[in-house]
Design an enzyme around this catalytic site. Sequence first.
Site, PDB file in Angstrom:
ATOM      1  CB  CYS A   1      13.912 -10.177  -1.031  1.00  0.00           C
ATOM      2  SG  CYS A   1      14.365 -10.556  -2.694  1.00  0.00           S
TER       3      CYS A   1
ATOM      4  CB  CYS B   1      12.406  -4.887  -7.966  1.00  0.00           C
ATOM      5  SG  CYS B   1      11.404  -5.741  -6.775  1.00  0.00           S
TER       6      CYS B   1
ATOM      7  CB  CYS C   1       7.817  -9.776   4.421  1.00  0.00           C
ATOM      8  SG  CYS C   1       7.694  -8.471   3.197  1.00  0.00           S
TER       9      CYS C   1
ATOM     10  CB  CYS D   1       5.260 -13.034   4.785  1.00  0.00           C
ATOM     11  SG  CYS D   1       4.286 -13.635   3.386  1.00  0.00           S
TER      12      CYS D   1
ATOM     13  CB  CYS E   1       1.819  -6.488   1.728  1.00  0.00           C
ATOM     14  SG  CYS E   1       1.501  -8.123   1.027  1.00  0.00           S
TER      15      CYS E   1
ATOM     16  CD  GLU F   1      10.615   1.954   0.208  1.00  0.00           C
ATOM     17  OE1 GLU F   1      11.094   2.781   0.984  1.00  0.00           O
ATOM     18  OE2 GLU F   1      10.599   0.734   0.444  1.00  0.00           O
TER      19      GLU F   1
END
Length: 358
Positions: A344, A111, A125, A122, A118, A98
């Site tokens: 974000c 972005c 996230c 975190c 990932c 994305e």
Amino acid sequence: MVHRSPRQNVDLRSLTYPELEELVLSMGERRFRAEQLFRWLHGQGITRLDQMTNVSRELRARLGQETTLTTLRPLEALGSADGSTKLAFATADGHVVESVLMPEERKVSVCLSTQVGCAMGCAFCATAGLGLVRSLCAGEIVDQLYRIRAWLHQRGDTRRISNVIYMGMGEPLANLGGVRRSLEMLMHPLGANLSSRRITVSTVGLVPGIHRMATWSFQVNLAVSLNATTQATRERLMPTAKKNPIPRLLQALRAFPLEKRRRITFEYVLIADTNDSDEDAARLLRLVAPIPCKLNVIPLNPTDACNLRPPGAERVDAFCSIIRRSGCTVITRNSRGSDIGAACGQLAGRLHEETGPA
Ligand code: SAH
């Protein structure tokens, strides 16, 4: 070095300019061919070799046999009420990547993602929930920009993409090789020709990666997601903080050979009752004081992945005004695209299950 093996063809779009030269020379072609190829691959962003009209049929056929051409397949564009758009693409092996397009008054920013999923974990996230599927190759990183450019063009939008932030899915410094190559290609005058001043790489704060970036022959803007002012809170929010403790992280940033007029950006996701107190604001100022920087305070975008919440507007204001009073530059903005899961921390490649392998 251009690595090639009979089984694994080299990806043309992942080669830097000097590597492309090396490739054409190794194929017995003249050096200027590299310039032609680079213009097609990165200036035009072609998706098929037969679009290279000034390259001989024979060379195109050989390239077709001996190399691959990584191209992302557009899957979906989701528009937000605030004007931003989330674009989802499929990789050749069926994963979803994305990217986010953010038109602003005088510039268009994109972005980009650097990994599928990932590994950083975190707590706040959504991408973390995927775990790491794989890193994107350089060609896949830059092709996000080329597909977005084509998408704008198709809609008759002539605006140039002027700013690129590596802040989508993934941790850029955990894919340092791919990221470095992609940056070199995006800045190349025959490619997208982006200014290094308009590119930002955002990291969770991997100290060895920051040291490596410090040795690069070029510099882009560096953003660091700090998100906490004590080691204990940071470890709770960001497991990678254990191996990259705050003092070592700040030390690496102090040692970073910042070019003139550049500043490090510290990102700070504000989370209610976690890192949003007046004491946090004061500690944050003390931590970053020795470093030429600006602060980017982002109230948490809630995700399904956790039950953390953003502070109320008053707390956000109180926190930011403490920072502002100190004279430190602070930008506060609600992230864009939160209504379409593009803000974000919300990128999670949700299409993946629906589409399956391409
Ligand atoms: N791995 C890199 C880049 C991707 S995250 C990094 O950590 O910087 C991009 C930014 O989004 C980071 O600053 C991160 O702290 C922030 N972020 C992640 N989840 C968020 C959320 N739920 N709300 C607001 N910001 C978030």
